[in-house]
Scaffold this motif. Structure first.
Motif, PDB file in Angstrom:
ATOM      1  N   ARG A 515       0.812  -1.226   0.000  1.00  0.00           N
ATOM      2  CA  ARG A 515       0.000   0.000   0.000  1.00  0.00           C
ATOM      3  C   ARG A 515       0.841   1.269   0.000  1.00  0.00           C
ATOM      4  N   GLY A 516       2.150   1.099   0.127  1.00  0.00           N
ATOM      5  CA  GLY A 516       3.036   2.273   0.151  1.00  0.00           C
ATOM      6  C   GLY A 516       2.955   3.024   1.467  1.00  0.00           C
ATOM      7  N   ALA A 517       2.389   2.372   2.498  1.00  0.00           N
ATOM      8  CA  ALA A 517       2.168   3.048   3.779  1.00  0.00           C
ATOM      9  C   ALA A 517       3.367   2.854   4.700  1.00  0.00           C
ATOM     10  N   TYR A 518       4.520   3.385   4.311  1.00  0.00           N
ATOM     11  CA  TYR A 518       5.712   3.235   5.149  1.00  0.00           C
ATOM     12  C   TYR A 518       6.657   4.405   4.876  1.00  0.00           C
ATOM     13  N   GLN A 519       7.497   4.684   5.870  1.00  0.00           N
ATOM     14  CA  GLN A 519       8.507   5.731   5.711  1.00  0.00           C
ATOM     15  C   GLN A 519       9.900   5.122   5.723  1.00  0.00           C
ATOM     16  N   LEU A 520      10.177   4.387   6.811  1.00  0.00           N
ATOM     17  CA  LEU A 520      11.489   3.755   6.957  1.00  0.00           C
ATOM     18  C   LEU A 520      11.280   2.260   7.126  1.00  0.00           C
ATOM     19  N   PHE A 521      12.117   1.473   6.559  1.00  0.00           N
ATOM     20  CA  PHE A 521      11.987   0.031   6.736  1.00  0.00           C
ATOM     21  C   PHE A 521      13.388  -0.582   6.761  1.00  0.00           C
ATOM     22  N   ILE A 522      13.457  -1.788   7.314  1.00  0.00           N
ATOM     23  CA  ILE A 522      14.750  -2.477   7.344  1.00  0.00           C
ATOM     24  C   ILE A 522      14.598  -3.767   6.550  1.00  0.00           C
ATOM     25  N   TRP A 523      15.600  -4.016   5.687  1.00  0.00           N
ATOM     26  CA  TRP A 523      15.463  -5.155   4.796  1.00  0.00           C
ATOM     27  C   TRP A 523      16.857  -5.674   4.447  1.00  0.00           C
TER      28      TRP A 523
END
Lengths: 671, 328
Positions: A515-523
């Protein structure tokens, strides 16, 4: 009754006297068997689909490939496997390119009842070019659901074949009922995959793609017998093709009880056993052994030129939990192993093996995985991403400079990692060991300054006079994972930013990403093959998650980066390519769509009796290169595992000593 | 008795229907079938693969009502996930695993043997040891033996079962080197070698609770008049304890024991997982870890079914153990 009790006790003691902690039959003590373990049961052995490490352990050794990796050389180098040579690209005009694989003679599939279908009267048959073409058609087949289908998109007619097949199946029930090899034939096959006789396979690409050769060193492209696919349908009481392996490799699948063990046994009909193939690069142990490998005890130089494989049987037992697996390795019942967190300090002191482990003759080999762990910014985000322009860029730079990766590695990974400066890990073309990314050096003062330049002095938005609030989306909710996320968030909070960790389940996290509902993520990312393209494509605009659902989860779009990427990806690894990679990395340095954290480092342990064990880093079959000395193993195991029986006798005596006075007193009082 | 049993089975069936509804709510209404499919085929699977997987696994139907059928058409209710859920569970047609597509019935069949090979000896040894020690300490009640065993029971009950497993593997497998730390072999000749340690750990872990319960039961029986009468008639201690006390204490013991028997089939989650035994307990843990909803659903359903079965068996065992009890 008392006599029965005594007899039972004696029987118990006798049985106890024969106790041993050896999990293997005594008959195998002197045999050339290599013992290892796996944690997750393989889901599938279909070579077009199998992707996990446990699956590749089987498919990589049971199925042979046209090309292989040189076992000893770093950076990684392709060598011929079932092919007679590594093909050079031939330009065909219109931008088309062709690779012609000459196939070695005498390649036989493992003997299997499925070959009754080909009515040759033999239990096995020779693998021919058509079997490689069949394997590629299976990758293109949407019903197979191969995870690497997109990697072959540049093969001429690949996507068209895929669509044609799907349409024919949808529109014609009689077609859909045919065996798959018949369907492929009637659908016309893949235009760019041509079997020229039995011993030549031509692969035509619609556009140049230098990386395609790496895929021919992976089990996905191994020859597949149509008879096996037609026989093992999983219907009418037959096994499924996901649970069998009819390959051509140096080992055959002898036992497959996937919930708890599998055994690979030497394939006596392997092409390497033919005198004509004795010197083939995939058959003879490599010469030109590095002195360092000899000095470190990794490689025995006397093996150079000898015909592989050396071990007769590979025995894999399932260990769901780390602790029993590691303990069995310490007992000598697994020949190789990793190090668990709980025992790290007992095994490693400084960056070497502890004296205790050295005294056991154990060897430690470190290898940096071709992988990257990173924090990504959603570049579509109005605050952090591209819409924020220079302000957003400075904010990303500040957040990047605030993370202390060295401390992170020490705290959470026992130092098992290399701080990343760019997406490219060591050992890859384009990696520069001397390069220091200015925004990946931990410097809080610099970070605060950059934050102020971004208009967020001490985390306060100068326009609104409110503290900047950011959300950090994670896909794990365990206590251990939360500690790591807290460490990262705390670094940003030190700048004055208000960072909220939003931990969810993996499915919920995936949903947020969709949904594109994120700012920062860890991957993280583990390379399929050792080439910079396999990392840099993760930041190509065409692969942006918000545009195409691709793997560019940061939604990074930079026209110059994309232009350089298109130039770089099809070039051979030369100076021009190196310059292009450098320019691309310079863009990433400034734009900061990622905060590159670390490249994970594997610590591999092996016992003194394991010969020729060189960590591969990437997943490819290496067991045919290894050997074991069963005599040393049996001696060491006996020395380390002599049962300690006295506690039982002490326990029995203690119980008697405790009980007898009570019984005596009781009876004395009663009488 | 027959009427009682029929009524009891009827109640059990209604409970099963209720359990199935709860399962449906948990597994379908709360967890979106689309999420299950996406997890199984991967994020990047093509739409047709995704749709085919959903169809193969029966996740393509609507939850409660199928609007593609007319208002009075049976398909409106039968071509739904709810109906299919009830049908598959009540007919024991469990379908295929969401994780690896293997038939769940086959996995259950394959896992039952290893589970029973662990749980049956664990149950038998635990019961015999628990009853024997409890009889012993009840006989020596209020002596230092009784107090020492009670302290030991409290200690064993205070330790988490995971610690028993890790400590057992370390102490018995690593330090004393008596048995393999983990592993399994279906060959009966060597199976005991692998089962010895998990059985030992399981027996020790359950020792405290069992002994305390049985001791309480026995002490209550020892104070009864018939025991005094038996002694007055000249019965020996062993005869009093075994023939009279143990026999009369059977009903409460049976309550505890018979309820346990059906669960022998479902295995032991932690023991199987840590000792590498490919049983149904390990299958359940794996289903939880691997988001294998269809397998997990089946295991929860079987657990509920076995619980109800255990209750019915307990009632029957009362009547068998005590002729005074009449089921009506």
């Amino acid at each position: 009754m008392a006599r029965t009790g005594v007899l039972a006790a004696l029987a118990g003691l006798l049985a106890f006297a024969g106790c041993t902690n050896n999990p293997y039959p005594d008959a195998d003590r002197d045999k050339k068997v290599l013992y290892s373990s796996f944690s997750e049961a393989p889901k599938t052995l279909d070579p077009a689909v199998a992707y996990t490490t446990a699956e590749h352990v089987i498919t990589g050794n049971v199925y042979d490939t046209l090309l292989e990796y040189h076992y000893l050389k770093r950076p990684y180098q392709l060598i011929p496997g079932l092919a007679e040579s590594v093909p050079e690209p031939q330009q065909l005009g219109d931008g088309r390119q062709s690779y012609r694989f000459k196939i070695r003679p005498g390649i036989l599939f493992h003997a299997d009842p499925c070959f009754a279908l080909s009515q040759t009267g033999r239990a096995a048959r020779e693998a021919v070019a058509a079997d490689f073409a069949f394997a590629l058609a299976r990758i293109a087949d949407p019903a197979v659901n191969s995870p690497v289908i997109s990697s072959f998109a540049e093969v001429l007619g690949f996507s068209e074949f895929s669509k044609r097949l799907a349409e024919l199946r949808k529109g014609d029930a009689a077609f859909a009922a045919l065996p798959v090899h018949e369907q492929y034939k009637r659908a016309g096959g893949i235009e760019g995959v041509i079997a020229r006789g039995d011993r030549e396979l031509e692969v035509v690409l619609a556009a140049p793609n230098a990386q395609i050769l790496y895929w021919f060193a992976m089990p996905f492209t191994t020859p597949v017998a149509w008879e096996a696919v037609a026989t093992y349908t999983g219907r009418d009481g037959r096994a499924s093709f996901t649970d069998v392996a009819v390959g051509t490799g140096p080992y055959r699948l002898a036992v497959y009880e996937k919930q708890y063990r599998f055994v690979l046994a030497r394939n006596e009909g392997w092409y390497g056993t033919l005198p004509a193939n004795a010197a083939a690069p995939g058959v003879a142990f490599p010469t030109g052994i590095e002195p360092e490998d000899v000095a470190e005890g990794r490689i025995d130089p006397s093996y150079a030129g000898r015909r592989m494989p050396f071990v007769d049987r590979l025995n894999f037992s399932r260990e769901r939990e780390n602790i029993p697996r590691f303990n069995k390795f310490l007992q000598g019942y697994y020949d190789e192993g990793g190090i668990i967190k709980e025992s790290f300090d007992a095994v490693i002191q400084g960056d070497r093996l502890s004296p205790q482990m050295q005294a056991r003759g154990m060897r430690l080999d470190k290898t940096v995985e071709p992988s990257i762990r990173y924090i990504g910014f959603n570049m579509d985000d109005p605050v952090l991403g591209a819409p924020a322009g220079e302000r957003g860029r400075k904010l990303r730079q500040a957040m990047s400079a605030a993370i202390d990766t060295n401390q992170y590695l020490e705290l959470f990974l026992n130092g098992r990692g290399v701080p990343a400066q760019t997406p490219l890990p060591p050992g890859l073309f384009g990696y520069d060991a001397d390069y220091k990314n200015p925004f990946r050096q931990h410097d809080l003062e610099r970070a605060r300054q950059l934050l102020a330049e971004a208009g967020y002095k001490d985390g306060i938005d100068t326009k609104t006079n409110t503290r900047l609030k950011l959300s950090f989306d994670t896909s794990a909710t365990t206590a251990a994972a939360n500690l790591q996320f807290e460490f990262l968030a705390r670094a940003w909070r030190q700048l004055g930013l208000d960072v909220e960790i939003k931990g969810t389940t993996y499915n919920q996290f995936q949903d947020k990403i969709r949904r594109g509902a994120y700012q920062l993520f860890i991957w993280g990312w583990i390379a399929d093959f050792p080439d910079p393209e396999n990392f840099l494509f993760l930041l190509e605009c065409q692969n942006a998650r918000s545009k195409s659902g691709g793997p560019n989860t940061a939604n990074f779009c930079n026209a110059e980066f994309d232009r350089l990427y298109r130039q770089m990806k099809d070039l051979p690894s030369n100076e021009q390519r190196a310059a292009l990679v450098k320019r691309m990395l310079a863009i990433l340095e400034q734009e900061r769509p990622w905060i590159e954290l670390y490249h994970e480092e594997d610590f591999n342990l092996s016992h003194a009796w394991v010969i020729n064990s060189k960590p591969t880093g990437i997943s490819y079959p290496a067991y045919k290169y290894k050997d074991v000395d069963p005599e040393i193993r049996a001696r060491m195991q006996a020395q380390w595992n002599a049962p300690v029986r006295w506690p039982v006798y002490v326990l029995v005596l203690a119980m008697v000593a405790l009980t007898v006075p009570a019984v005596r007193t009781y009876y004395r009082e009663r009488l | 008795m027959a009427a009682y049993l029929l009524r009891r089975i009827g109640y059990g069936f209604v409970t099963v229907l209720g359990v199935l509804f709860l399962l449906f709510v948990l597994f379908f209404a709360v967890t979106d079938p689309d999420d299950i499919a996406r997890k199984a085929v991967g994020e990047r699977a093509r739409p047709e693969v995704y749709a085919q997987w959903k169809k193969n696994h029966g996740y393509d139907k609507p939850l409660f009502l199928n609007r593609s059928f007319g208002a009075y058409d049976a398909g409106r209710y039968t071509q739904t996930l709810l109906f299919e859920h009830y049908r598959s569970m009540l007919t024991f047609d469990f379908g295929r695993s969401d994780a690896d597509d293997s038939p769940i019935a086959r996995r259950l069949w394959e896992g039952a043997g290893p589970s029973l090979s662990l749980t049956v000896p664990l149950f038998a040894f635990g019961l015999v040891l628990g009853v024997a020690v409890a009889l012993f300490v009840a006989f020596f009640r209020e002596t230092y033996i009784d107090r020492a065993v009670l302290v030991l029971c409290m200690l064993t009950m205070s330790v988490a079962s995971l610690l028993y497993i890790i400590a057992g593997q370390y102490l018995v497998g690593m330090l004393l080197k008596w048995f393999p730390i983990s592993g399994f072999d279906p060959n009966a000749a060597v199976m005991a070698r692998f089962l010895a340690l998990p059985v030992l750990v399981g027996v020790v872990a359950g020792f405290g609770a069992d002994v305390r319960l049985y001791r309480t039961i026995f002490i209550e029986e020892i104070t009864r008049d018939y025991v005094r009468t038996a002694r007055a008639k000249g019965c020996g201690d062993a005869r009093v304890m075994v023939r009279h006390v143990l026999r009369n204490a059977l009903i409460p013991i049976l309550t505890n024991v018979v309820m346990t028997i059906p669960f022998l089939f479902t295995g032991a989650l932690l023991l199987e997982s840590f000792f590498g035994i490919p049983g149904l307990g390990a299958l359940t843990v794996e289903a939880i870890q691997g988001n294998d909803f269809s397998t997990l659903r089946t295991m929860v359903y079987l657990g509920a079914l076995l619980f109800i079965l255990g209750q019915i068996l307990t009632d029957i065992s009362y009547a068998v153990a005590d002729p005074r009890v009449r089921l009506s």
